[in-house]
Design a protein around this motif. Structure first.
Motif, PDB file in Angstrom:
ATOM      1  N   GLU A  52      27.539  33.781  45.208  1.00  0.00           N
ATOM      2  CA  GLU A  52      28.495  34.766  44.713  1.00  0.00           C
ATOM      3  C   GLU A  52      28.941  34.469  43.286  1.00  0.00           C
ATOM      4  O   GLU A  52      29.741  35.220  42.715  1.00  0.00           O
ATOM      5  N   GLU A  98      26.875  27.544  54.412  1.00  0.00           N
ATOM      6  CA  GLU A  98      28.215  27.736  53.860  1.00  0.00           C
ATOM      7  C   GLU A  98      28.221  27.520  52.351  1.00  0.00           C
ATOM      8  O   GLU A  98      28.841  28.289  51.596  1.00  0.00           O
ATOM      9  N   GLU A  99      27.529  26.477  51.902  1.00  0.00           N
ATOM     10  CA  GLU A  99      27.478  26.200  50.461  1.00  0.00           C
ATOM     11  C   GLU A  99      26.696  27.279  49.726  1.00  0.00           C
ATOM     12  O   GLU A  99      27.105  27.740  48.656  1.00  0.00           O
ATOM     13  N   ASN A 108      26.221  30.376  50.621  1.00  0.00           N
ATOM     14  CA  ASN A 108      27.014  31.607  50.603  1.00  0.00           C
ATOM     15  C   ASN A 108      28.056  31.582  49.490  1.00  0.00           C
ATOM     16  O   ASN A 108      28.360  32.615  48.879  1.00  0.00           O
ATOM     17  N   PHE A 109      28.617  30.401  49.225  1.00  0.00           N
ATOM     18  CA  PHE A 109      29.587  30.282  48.136  1.00  0.00           C
ATOM     19  C   PHE A 109      28.903  30.382  46.779  1.00  0.00           C
ATOM     20  O   PHE A 109      29.322  31.154  45.909  1.00  0.00           O
ATOM     21  N   LYS A 114      36.479  28.810  41.544  1.00  0.00           N
ATOM     22  CA  LYS A 114      37.126  30.093  41.852  1.00  0.00           C
ATOM     23  C   LYS A 114      38.172  30.468  40.806  1.00  0.00           C
ATOM     24  O   LYS A 114      38.442  31.650  40.587  1.00  0.00           O
ATOM     25  N   SER A 160      36.447  21.105  48.847  1.00  0.00           N
ATOM     26  CA  SER A 160      37.248  22.314  48.631  1.00  0.00           C
ATOM     27  C   SER A 160      37.903  22.325  47.257  1.00  0.00           C
ATOM     28  O   SER A 160      38.074  23.391  46.643  1.00  0.00           O
ATOM     29  N   LYS A 186      35.385  23.683  44.785  1.00  0.00           N
ATOM     30  CA  LYS A 186      35.246  25.134  44.951  1.00  0.00           C
ATOM     31  C   LYS A 186      36.425  25.851  44.295  1.00  0.00           C
ATOM     32  O   LYS A 186      36.258  26.887  43.648  1.00  0.00           O
TER      33      LYS A 186
END
Length: 285
Positions: A78, A71-72, A74-75, A43, A36, A39
């Motif tokens: 984007e 999940e990865e 999908n991140f 972000k 996290s 990420k």
């Protein structure tokens, strides 16, 4: 200059590679499940479209979601300026931005970062460093960069997003206004996001799990074990978990069905919500 890294220093330097990436970020790892913190670093970028991100992953040719989960993906999908590549032979790990690179034993996988004994070699380049390297013949960072450029070039592009800029006429090359991103290649959505869930095996009703040997699955490894929500880990996985005893630590599989849980199971909640009503029929009262 090369520096040996291990334990918390290795994790901290990988975080710095992400944090200080302003032009490019290279992530090469057979298995990818971003912590996290990493990420959050991505972000928080003020101008993410300016950072060209290249990801190379590998292994599990017929089940790509085991190397790069939904999940990865999908991140990552984007992010506005990213290329994801696949190489079935990949075993190496390499993380770099425009100034810093790390050669490592560690997959970019949060479990590896939190539990495994891993090491890395950090190299940093600068104008002074480039001059001294040329004089002394110490070219570790350049050799590594050239090698992994070849690895990247020999890997198949399976996904890519590219930024779209507003047409500004003659000055567009100098004053480009970012407006959106568009997906140019996408071979992963169908393979990763639309993967059919593993079917639940038929179970005999009215039996007690431990007494009659109803099949369950280890929530960490997916191997078959007796169905018992109070003991959802194999013996080996339990010994790993018992080091920290975090009942809410995200695990990989549903104890009832064996399907991928995408981090939505734990020792405290070993069964996916959608399987709970069916699973209750087999829990000993």
């Amino acid at each position: 200059m090369a520096t040996f890294l291990h334990d918390d220093n290795l994790n901290a330097e990988i975080g710095r590679v992400f944090r200080e990436a302003n032009q490019q970020l290279v992530i090469i790892s057979p298995f990818i499940k971003l912590h996290s913190r990493l990420k959050d670093e991505l972000k928080s970028k003020e101008h993410p479209h300016k950072i060209a991100i290249t990801v190379v992953f590998g292994k599990n040719e017929k089940r790509l979601e085991k190397s790069l989960g939904p999940e990865e993906f999908n991140f990552l999908k984007e992010l506005p300026n990213i290329t994801i590549k696949y190489n079935e032979r990949l075993h190496a790990k390499y993380y770099a931005n425009e100034k810093t690179a790390i050669l490592s034993s560690m997959n970019l996988y949060d479990f590896s970062q939190n539990n495994n004994i891993e090491f890395g070699i950090l190299t940093e380049s600068s104008l002074l460093g480039d001059i001294s390297n040329n004089l002394t013949g110490l070219t570790l960072d350049r050799d590594a960069q050239e090698y992994f450029q070849k690895v990247t070039g020999n890997s198949r592009t399976v996904f890519s997003n590219k930024p779209v800029y507003q047409d500004g006429g003659m000055l567009s090359k100098v004053f480009k206004k970012y407006v959106a991103f568009e997906t140019e290649v996408d071979e992963l959505s169908e393979q990763i996001l639309n993967t059919e869930k593993k079917k639940v095996k038929p179970r005999s009703k009215g039996v007690q799990a431990e007494v009659n040997g109803v099949t369950g699955y280890c929530i960490r490894t997916g191997v078959e074990i007796p169905f018992n929500p109070k003991k959802p880990l194999s013996d080996k996985a339990f010994r790993q978990w018992n080091r920290y005893k975090d009942k809410d630590y995200s695990e990989k599989f549903c104890h009832f069905s064996g399907e991928s849980s995408n981090g939505n199971t734990s020792v405290s909640k070993p069964i996916l919500k959608e399987n709970w009503n069916e699973a209750k029929k087999y829990i000993s009262s």
